[in-house]
Design an enzyme around this catalytic site. Structure first.
Site, PDB file in Angstrom:
ATOM      1  N   LYS A  91      13.346 -50.721   5.660  1.00  9.89           N
ATOM      2  CA  LYS A  91      12.022 -50.977   4.963  1.00  9.89           C
ATOM      3  C   LYS A  91      11.019 -51.390   6.238  1.00  9.89           C
ATOM      4  O   LYS A  91      10.070 -50.840   5.935  1.00  9.89           O
ATOM      5  CB  LYS A  91      12.390 -52.508   4.258  1.00  9.89           C
ATOM      6  CG  LYS A  91      11.128 -52.979   3.565  1.00  9.89           C
ATOM      7  CD  LYS A  91      11.171 -54.473   2.728  1.00  9.89           C
ATOM      8  CE  LYS A  91      11.053 -55.463   4.054  1.00  9.89           C
ATOM      9  NZ  LYS A  91      10.665 -57.025   3.577  1.00  9.89           N
ATOM     10  N   ASP A 105      10.733 -53.440  -1.019  1.00  4.92           N
ATOM     11  CA  ASP A 105      10.456 -54.951  -1.012  1.00  4.92           C
ATOM     12  C   ASP A 105      10.866 -55.399  -2.201  1.00  4.92           C
ATOM     13  O   ASP A 105      11.311 -54.605  -3.092  1.00  4.92           O
ATOM     14  CB  ASP A 105       9.257 -55.367  -0.302  1.00  4.92           C
ATOM     15  CG  ASP A 105       8.078 -55.069  -1.372  1.00  4.92           C
ATOM     16  OD1 ASP A 105       8.351 -54.332  -2.440  1.00  4.92           O
ATOM     17  OD2 ASP A 105       7.015 -55.486  -0.993  1.00  4.92           O
TER      18      ASP A 105
END
Length: 218
Positions: free
Chosen positions: A123, A142
């Protein structure tokens, strides 16, 4: 959801949340070094909290070399207001040291190299690559992206790696840079964790969660 429906969702969200001045990020940074450090700090913390410590942190440590010379204990007071500040102080100091020793102070531009830094997973690496370098090899997942993707029916998984894989398969490569931004905007404004605003949702007719809710399955 098939690609045709997913792309219709994309088109509607892009119309609802247009990209202004080519800005797709929510953290304020001026260079790749700041982007990397602030994105590490942003894990499990609001962007607002991270932006609030930015000026203080980088006025003290404006370069990787300056931060590499610090001790975590010196950094902690500057980031105390964000979550997990003890661990994150250690992460960013160690990252700065590796940045200086292994990369000459320059933030690398590959997923593999970025993931070699402490506290950097897919991420974070995706965010840095996309926002700092406009390199889009994936889609950052997320909490907002995960929630909205599950509800819409983009994925059946709760695993971020699988969700990313499903999103990459659904959307053409030229859309990857926008997907994270659009799903975050929609997740914050409409598709909130509690009490999502179905009556204001411009993609409700394409949403699996809303369809199941209407059918009494939720």
């Amino acid at each position: 959801m098939n690609r045709e429906a997913a792309c219709e969702v994309y088109r509607r969200l892009l119309a609802q949340y247009p990209v202004v001045d080519d800005r797709r990020h929510f953290i304020d940074f001026d260079n790749p070094y700041e982007a990397l450090i602030l994105t590490i700090l942003s894990a499990q913390t609001t962007d607002r909290a991270v932006n609030a410590v930015r000026d203080t942190l980088f006025s003290r440590y404006p370069t990787p070399e300056a931060l590499a010379r610090a001790e975590p204990e010196e950094v902690e007071p500057l980031i105390r207001t964000i979550g997990f500040h003890h661990t994150k102080a250690r992460y960013i100091v160690e990252t700065a040291r590796v940045l200086v020793s292994d990369f000459g102070g320059e933030v690398p531009r590959t997923m593999e190299e970025l993931r070699s830094f402490p506290g950097v997973g897919r991420k974070t690496a995706n965010i840095v690559l996309s926002h700092a370098f406009d390199i889009n090899v994936g889609i950052a997942v997320d909490t907002h992206v995960r929630r909205v993707s599950e509800r819409l029916g983009f994925t059946d998984s709760t695993n971020p790696d699988i969700i990313e894989r499903d999103l990459l398969a659904l959307f053409p490569e030229e859309a990857w840079r926008d997907v994270n931004y659009l799903l975050i905007r929609h997740g914050r404004a409409i598709c909130t964790a509690q009490n999502p605003k179905h009556e204001r949702c411009i993609v409700a007719d394409l949403c699996r969660y809303y369809r199941e809710l209407q059918a009494g399955e939720k």
